[in-house]
Design an enzyme around this catalytic site. Sequence first.
Site, PDB file in Angstrom:
ATOM      1  N   PHE A  59      46.287  73.311  44.236  1.00  0.00           N
ATOM      2  CA  PHE A  59      46.604  73.938  45.555  1.00  0.00           C
ATOM      3  C   PHE A  59      45.283  74.243  46.386  1.00  0.00           C
ATOM      4  CE2 PHE A  59      47.311  77.646  48.427  1.00  0.00           C
ATOM      5  CZ  PHE A  59      48.392  77.031  49.188  1.00  0.00           C
ATOM      6  N   PHE A 119      42.504  72.991  45.828  1.00  0.00           N
ATOM      7  CA  PHE A 119      42.003  71.562  45.902  1.00  0.00           C
ATOM      8  C   PHE A 119      42.441  71.088  47.091  1.00  0.00           C
ATOM      9  CE2 PHE A 119      41.229  66.910  45.517  1.00  0.00           C
ATOM     10  CZ  PHE A 119      39.911  66.969  45.239  1.00  0.00           C
ATOM     11  N   SER A 144      33.550  30.476  41.454  1.00  0.00           N
ATOM     12  CA  SER A 144      34.463  30.514  40.285  1.00  0.00           C
ATOM     13  C   SER A 144      33.735  30.038  38.998  1.00  0.00           C
ATOM     14  CB  SER A 144      35.826  29.526  40.553  1.00  0.00           C
ATOM     15  OG  SER A 144      35.277  28.246  40.794  1.00  0.00           O
ATOM     16  N   GLU A 176      32.115  39.457  28.033  1.00  0.00           N
ATOM     17  CA  GLU A 176      33.023  40.302  28.622  1.00  0.00           C
ATOM     18  C   GLU A 176      34.371  39.817  28.833  1.00  0.00           C
ATOM     19  OE1 GLU A 176      31.460  40.450  32.467  1.00  0.00           O
ATOM     20  OE2 GLU A 176      29.513  41.100  31.911  1.00  0.00           O
ATOM     21  N   LYS A 204      37.801  38.692  30.448  1.00  0.00           N
ATOM     22  CA  LYS A 204      38.269  38.027  31.678  1.00  0.00           C
ATOM     23  C   LYS A 204      39.594  38.937  32.200  1.00  0.00           C
ATOM     24  CE  LYS A 204      38.296  33.876  34.306  1.00  0.00           C
ATOM     25  NZ  LYS A 204      39.532  33.911  35.174  1.00  0.00           N
ATOM     26  N   ARG A 261      37.546  37.953  47.601  1.00  0.00           N
ATOM     27  CA  ARG A 261      36.908  36.660  47.235  1.00  0.00           C
ATOM     28  C   ARG A 261      37.445  35.980  48.442  1.00  0.00           C
ATOM     29  NH1 ARG A 261      37.779  31.698  45.049  1.00  0.00           N
ATOM     30  NH2 ARG A 261      36.028  31.074  43.926  1.00  0.00           N
ATOM     31  N   TYR A 284      31.379  43.965  37.124  1.00  0.00           N
ATOM     32  CA  TYR A 284      30.717  43.079  36.181  1.00  0.00           C
ATOM     33  C   TYR A 284      29.528  42.331  36.829  1.00  0.00           C
ATOM     34  CZ  TYR A 284      34.255  40.106  38.087  1.00  0.00           C
ATOM     35  OH  TYR A 284      35.243  39.466  38.813  1.00  0.00           O
ATOM     36  N   CYS A 303      72.624  38.529  50.807  1.00  0.00           N
ATOM     37  CA  CYS A 303      74.024  38.543  51.349  1.00  0.00           C
ATOM     38  C   CYS A 303      74.229  39.582  52.293  1.00  0.00           C
ATOM     39  CB  CYS A 303      75.011  38.253  50.297  1.00  0.00           C
ATOM     40  SG  CYS A 303      76.491  38.524  50.696  1.00  0.00           S
TER      41      CYS A 303
HETATM   42  S1  IVH Z   1      31.644  36.804  36.532  1.00  0.00           S
HETATM   43  C1  IVH Z   1      29.974  33.023  39.112  1.00  0.00           C
HETATM   44  N1  IVH Z   1      33.085  38.236  35.068  1.00  0.00           N
HETATM   45  O1  IVH Z   1      36.991  35.342  37.075  1.00  0.00           O
HETATM   46  C2  IVH Z   1      31.235  33.831  38.763  1.00  0.00           C
HETATM   47  N2  IVH Z   1      34.375  37.063  36.433  1.00  0.00           N
HETATM   48  O2  IVH Z   1      36.814  32.432  37.370  1.00  0.00           O
HETATM   49  C3  IVH Z   1      31.156  35.410  38.595  1.00  0.00           C
HETATM   50  N3  IVH Z   1      36.683  37.449  36.319  1.00  0.00           N
HETATM   51  O3  IVH Z   1      36.484  34.976  40.478  1.00  0.00           O
HETATM   52  C4  IVH Z   1      32.303  35.818  37.931  1.00  0.00           C
HETATM   53  N4  IVH Z   1      36.643  38.703  34.902  1.00  0.00           N
HETATM   54  O4  IVH Z   1      37.726  37.426  39.477  1.00  0.00           O
HETATM   55  C5  IVH Z   1      33.264  37.397  35.804  1.00  0.00           C
HETATM   56  N5  IVH Z   1      34.150  39.766  33.342  1.00  0.00           N
HETATM   57  C6  IVH Z   1      34.095  38.844  34.239  1.00  0.00           C
HETATM   58  C7  IVH Z   1      35.335  38.461  34.999  1.00  0.00           C
HETATM   59  C8  IVH Z   1      35.281  37.789  36.192  1.00  0.00           C
HETATM   60  C9  IVH Z   1      37.425  38.262  35.716  1.00  0.00           C
HETATM   61  C10 IVH Z   1      37.474  36.548  37.369  1.00  0.00           C
HETATM   62  C11 IVH Z   1      36.758  36.922  38.749  1.00  0.00           C
HETATM   63  C12 IVH Z   1      36.165  35.321  39.003  1.00  0.00           C
HETATM   64  C13 IVH Z   1      36.918  34.580  38.254  1.00  0.00           C
HETATM   65  C14 IVH Z   1      36.266  33.214  38.139  1.00  0.00           C
END
Ligand code: IVH
Length: 670
Positions: free
Chosen positions: A35, A37, A83, A114, A116, A137, A226, A425
């Site tokens: 509250f 806050f 990409s 890392e 993905k 992006r 990242y 519908c």
């Molecule tokens: S590095 C030059 N690190 O994967 C590219 N991308 O296929 C630098 N993504 O558009 C990207 N986890 O949306 C990077 N640990 C990670 C990631 C990651 C997911 C996605 C990101 C990128 C796509 C590339």
Amino acid sequence: MTQEQAKKEILELTDRINYYNDLYYQESVSEISDFEFDQLLERLISLEKQYPEYNFSDSPSHRVGGTITKNFETVIHKYPMLSLGNTYSEEELLDFDKRVIKGLEGDAPEYFCELKFDGVALSLTYENGVLVQAVTRGDGTKGDNITANAKTIRTIPLKLKGDDIPQEFEVRGEAFMPSAVFKLLNEQRAANGEELLANPRNTASGTLKMQDSAVVAARKIDCYMYNLLGAEKNIKTHEASIKTIESWGFNVSPTYKLCKSISEVLDYIKEWEEKRKTLPVDTDGIVIKVNSLDHQEILGFTAKSPRWAIAYKYKTESASTILKDITYQVGRTGAITPVAELEPVLLAGTTVKRASLHNANEIARLDIRIGDTVYVEKGGEIIPKVTGVDTTFRKSDSKEHIYITHCPECGSELVREESEASHYCPNTENCPPQITGRILHFIHRKAMDIDSMGEQTIKLLYTEGLVKNIGDLYNLKYEQVVQLEGFKELSSKNLIDGIAKSKEAPFENVLFGMGIRFVGRTVAEKLVACFKNIDALMSASLEELMEVPEIGERIAQSLVSYFNNPKNRVLIEKLKDAGLNFEINEDDYQLAGDSLKDMSFVISGVFEKYGRDELKELIKSHGGKVVSSISAKLDYLVAGEKMGPAKLEKAAKLNIKIISEAEFDKMINL
Ligand code: IVH
């Protein structure tokens, strides 16, 4: 108040709110009540409205949203968002390693691994330590400016910590919807009769493009960063850049690892193959990056992606089979869901015969045709999905699938609102699955809780002409039921008794059971607490409804149009005559006592004496509050049998009092 005084107070409030926020989100500690806050925040918002020149871009008030973006501005990326190349096997990965070593003229690289994350890539720009822009992006060259929405993501710092922060730079990462948030959201949507969302990734992407940032704030998107760009600091490795952004306050997933060789990378891949499923976010592989920034520079880029990084994708369990037919289901709200009827195929231990095709857009996107060989996958979702079509097997005379124009159940012409993906519908009154679907919803455990009745009985009662709407249930006679196929004396008596007992259900259950679009269980509780009885609720205007906390225009509009329909008014009268509760029983609440006043509770597990809903009612009727997640602000965790270890661990870590059912009874003097 003078300009100077206003500025001073705004800055003081900002510091205090930031302090409490950091304490809460980083250390799970709260020194003031919710509250207090909220009061600080409200004061800040009101001062910022009066003195917009002091509404600074790093103000914590932006976390709660409220900014409406009609059209997202297109922004050209300073550094293109590339990409990654994909690999699917150990062999392809070893080839990548060979290419890297060759590019480095024999130098051995270290790799930074890392996970993905399966979300939406974001690029954040900071100037003088303050977030100034967040861009999606897009096509890699230009994206949408979604700054107001990104500011509602709690883990994106608005202002950075530390004194060695470059004047301007970008940080990139992935915004995502945590799997648990997605699951809850879909559960709520199912209870509201709304179309289910396909997966967390699309939901995160759609959420970040919403116009109202307050709605984005409520969706609890999270973010892992990242990549650091343009910082021009004396940073030599990717590892050092990750540690640096971590120290500035960015959220970095702790799952990364520095690997000395490609064989350590392969170990990392194996380590995370199963373990990744326990993470709060969906992942579809790992990203392997050459660690040395000098090495990265030597290797450079192709037109589309860096030569110093690659993604390794885990195999998803998929199977191919034949699409025998596309059928259509009609939900209780009239929403049409197309279903793929498949040649049965074994997938991840179960036989799959049907898969959801979501809506007409999805069918068009896949260009799926009857007779096609299709791929099915089991993602994070329970229902398998069709992910693609193998057109090499397609016969030359195959025809594009034409989406139905009329309801498969009642023949009415379907409608499709501009803003909706689904067809509907419109024959709400007479379309059989809509009628039986509404009754099924009405008898739900969280509504009237008539457990002596199931879907088959409802269909039988409907086809026999005994029940056409929820009101008819209360006219049903034992003599009518006992004549039905499959019913004997005892089962007929149970059914009639169950219906009679349901009249005791409280007002919020009745309101939820009525199945008004977008009025789920929580919304029903909020409305009941505010309006107390159906007459007040029915006569409330759109504006009055929108004044209720967390009731937006969409819900308010739905309520107004429901109550404006004379047929619904007749139905409510009928239910009132039957004796259902249409007002809050304040006596009950007052009588029960206030021994739990201002205390918050999380209920978890299964209990011996009480059902979960019963326990919730008891807490509320003694002045307590039931919340869904464990935080440092929580007072008690009522722990039952089979409670998840993660919750227990979290509660113990935060020093929350964990009590049993018996200890709870003592608190309310039972
Ligand atoms: S590095 C030059 N690190 O994967 C590219 N991308 O296929 C630098 N993504 O558009 C990207 N986890 O949306 C990077 N640990 C990670 C990631 C990651 C997911 C996605 C990101 C990128 C796509 C590339």
